[in-house]
Structures are given as C-alpha cells and as structure tokens.
Design a protein around this motif. Sequence first.
Motif, PDB file in Angstrom:
ATOM      1  N   ILE A   1     -33.564  21.780  16.225  1.00 44.40           N
ATOM      2  CA  ILE A   1     -32.467  21.483  17.142  1.00 44.40           C
ATOM      3  C   ILE A   1     -32.545  20.409  17.782  1.00 44.40           C
ATOM      4  O   ILE A   1     -31.586  19.739  17.700  1.00 44.40           O
ATOM      5  N   ILE A   2     -33.688  19.827  18.229  1.00 48.93           N
ATOM      6  CA  ILE A   2     -33.572  18.526  19.111  1.00 48.93           C
ATOM      7  C   ILE A   2     -33.689  17.538  18.116  1.00 48.93           C
ATOM      8  O   ILE A   2     -32.661  16.574  18.584  1.00 48.93           O
ATOM      9  N   LYS A   3     -34.074  17.594  16.926  1.00 51.87           N
ATOM     10  CA  LYS A   3     -33.930  16.627  16.013  1.00 51.87           C
ATOM     11  C   LYS A   3     -32.303  16.387  15.594  1.00 51.87           C
ATOM     12  O   LYS A   3     -31.877  15.370  15.262  1.00 51.87           O
ATOM     13  N   ASN A   4     -31.663  17.315  15.502  1.00 53.53           N
ATOM     14  CA  ASN A   4     -30.171  17.345  15.077  1.00 53.53           C
ATOM     15  C   ASN A   4     -29.304  16.980  16.221  1.00 53.53           C
ATOM     16  O   ASN A   4     -28.300  16.376  16.205  1.00 53.53           O
ATOM     17  N   VAL A   5     -29.817  17.502  17.436  1.00 49.69           N
ATOM     18  CA  VAL A   5     -28.909  17.118  18.567  1.00 49.69           C
ATOM     19  C   VAL A   5     -29.193  15.555  18.571  1.00 49.69           C
ATOM     20  O   VAL A   5     -28.127  14.771  18.880  1.00 49.69           O
ATOM     21  N   LEU A   6     -30.400  14.833  18.394  1.00 48.18           N
ATOM     22  CA  LEU A   6     -30.427  13.602  18.691  1.00 48.18           C
ATOM     23  C   LEU A   6     -29.655  12.731  17.410  1.00 48.18           C
ATOM     24  O   LEU A   6     -29.064  11.548  17.797  1.00 48.18           O
ATOM     25  N   ASN A   7     -29.504  13.289  16.065  1.00 51.09           N
ATOM     26  CA  ASN A   7     -28.793  12.803  15.282  1.00 51.09           C
ATOM     27  C   ASN A   7     -27.248  12.635  15.631  1.00 51.09           C
ATOM     28  O   ASN A   7     -26.495  11.816  15.169  1.00 51.09           O
ATOM     29  N   CYS A   8     -26.960  13.642  16.554  1.00 49.28           N
ATOM     30  CA  CYS A   8     -25.520  13.696  16.898  1.00 49.28           C
ATOM     31  C   CYS A   8     -25.259  12.761  18.360  1.00 49.28           C
ATOM     32  O   CYS A   8     -23.979  12.896  18.761  1.00 49.28           O
ATOM     33  N   LEU A   9     -26.263  12.160  18.795  1.00 50.45           N
ATOM     34  CA  LEU A   9     -26.172  11.627  20.149  1.00 50.45           C
ATOM     35  C   LEU A   9     -26.032  10.086  20.039  1.00 50.45           C
ATOM     36  O   LEU A   9     -26.543   9.424  19.227  1.00 50.45           O
ATOM     37  N   TYR A  10     -24.697   9.738  20.984  1.00 51.32           N
ATOM     38  CA  TYR A  10     -24.470   8.325  21.025  1.00 51.32           C
ATOM     39  C   TYR A  10     -24.486   7.982  22.461  1.00 51.32           C
ATOM     40  O   TYR A  10     -23.829   8.656  23.389  1.00 51.32           O
ATOM     41  N   ILE A  11     -25.417   6.776  22.832  1.00 42.29           N
ATOM     42  CA  ILE A  11     -25.181   6.372  24.263  1.00 42.29           C
ATOM     43  C   ILE A  11     -25.219   4.897  24.075  1.00 42.29           C
ATOM     44  O   ILE A  11     -25.797   4.129  23.278  1.00 42.29           O
TER      45      ILE A  11
END
Length: 351
Positions: free
Chosen positions: A139-149
């Motif tokens: 889940i963490i890996k997939n969340v980071l793949n969808c995160l833009y900062i």
Amino acid sequence: MRLWKSKTSRQNIITLASVIIVFTVFFFLNQGRLLSRSLSGQLVPICVYIIMALSLNLTVGILGELSLGHAGFMSIGAFSGVIAVTSLGQFIGSPVLLMIVAILIGGLMAAIFGFLIGIPVLRLRGDYLAIVTLAFGEIIKNVLNCLYITIDSDGLHIAMFSGAKLPGEFIINGPQGATVSQRLSNFGTGFVLVIIVMLIIMNFVHSKEGRAIKAIRDNPIAAESVGLNITSYKMRAFVISAAMAGMAGVLFAMNYSAIEARKFNFNTSISVLVMVVLGGMGSLRGSIVAAIVLTILPELLRGFDNYRMLIYAIVLILVMVLGSNQKYQQFKITMKKKLTAIFRKKEAAKK
C-alpha cells in the motif's frame, strides 16, 4: 572488570569492536583508492542493509513476530528525508547538520506510521500478522507512486494522482520517484548510524522492556498471567524497529540522485528477512555478517541476478528445516564442544 565478566556484555563489546575494526580497515582502503569502484560504491548500501537487518531482527528475532513489510518503513524514511533536505536545505547551511535533521525526521515519520500500523497489526499473530504487514508495504509503495509534491517560494504543494497543475519544482513526481537535491550520505555517516543503532538495540534488549519482550516471545500466556501488557511491549519494539528502518531509508536515499518507490517492494523486505534468518534469529553479529555478504554477493554474481530470489527461497527453506532438526542441532552442539576442547588444550600447552 565487572562489565567484562558478564558474558552478554563481553559479547556486545566484541561485536562493537569488530565493527569498528572492519570500518577502520575499509575506510583507509577506500581513502587510499585500494578498493574496486564497484566495492567502493557498495559501502553505503552495506551500512543501510546492516541497519535494516538489525532493525528487523528486533521484530522477528527478539519480538518473535514475522513482518514482511519492513521495506515500507524504509520508503517512508527515504521520501521523508528527501522532502526534509529539499525544504530545509536553504535554511541549514551545514551538510552534516542537514543530514542529522533528515535522519531524525525520517525516523520520526517511520515511527509514527509504525505506531499507527501497530495498533491493529500487533493484535494479530502468526500468518495474519505477516499478511497485514505485507499488505502495508505494498500500500505504501502504491501511495508513493500516486503522490506528487512540489516546492516554490510559497512552500510545499501536495496532490494525489496528478501533479500537472502544481506550481514549483517537483520533489516527488509520482511513479518517476523523488529527486534528491543533495547527496549527503557517505561511509562515515553510515558507520556512525550503524553504531548508534547497535547501541540502541543492545541497551533495549537487555533492559527491563527487552526482558519482558523475550518473555512474551517465549510464552505469551505466562507473561500475561504475571501482569505484562503484551500489546504495549510489542508496540515499543515494533515502533523502534520502524524508526530505525526509516533512518536507514534516509541514508539510502541520500546516496543517490533520484529514488523510486518500486525499489522498496516486497523483494526488498524478503531480502532483509533472509539476512536476519541467515545470520540467526536474535543474533546481532550474525545479522551484520549476513547483511554484508548478501549485499556484496549480488554484485559479485551479477550474471546470476535472475536466480537471486530462487536462491534466497532455497536458503530460507534449508535454514527453517535445519533449525527444527534435532540431529542437526545435536551435531552443532557436539562440534562446538570439540572445538572448545581443542582451543583449551592449545592454551594449556602454551602455559
């Protein structure tokens, strides 16, 4: 002298001294450019995976709970460290101080997630706990793949799934990963962090909390019957383990110019677990040796990289089978007695 007479303290001192000696040798070899370029580039990753193996050993070996999502905490630390360095770089002029701040922030963020995940997870046991921690890592890996900062003069801007309309320069750009503004990691920093982690684990394991955790691992029913709060003690060990994995993540991230979330996948968690199992459950010295060997080995056997996970699986099966085999355990005890007798005879002959 009383400290040296304690068997546990003596082993801890020997382990720390061995690590310091090995570091000193490799430091001077690296400074004198006597190491190959490949091995020189592996020095920081070796420190990273030593910390990862030591921290996971606290959960698997000391606490006795199987965690398959340790790379998730590493990724939280890594991306938090990148954000911290990029955001605070203009305010903190010293690279050393900036690295310390990034490590602390990475460890703190991983500890917070460790606490939040630990609330439901540590009430589970056996295969259920392993499955939930595995799901957490993915889940963490997939969340980071969808995160833009992004960052600009107004500060940080955060979005999920699409960063097309965000102003400023990207720090984290979804599946493309994070861009590291400053490469702050080096062998010296890695060594200091390894020593700090070792001291924390040694003190924790031999403290009141550590003894309670061992009691819970060996017999949870008996431990609960004498008034030990099982969930509370498990939570302490789990959060400390997560925090150290986060620190390792910062050290890892600051060694490269860019990182991607896919690097912290299930295979990374399994690789660290193999280091713990191969080095011996609960053995700090074994985890260190296994981490060094298994970090260098893929580079030496680059042609066999496709078979690495197959070899790891075979090693895990052999260790588990032999670990529960009475004949093999008796053989180890017999060989240890024979070797001890030989050394004693040699010492007596010298006298």
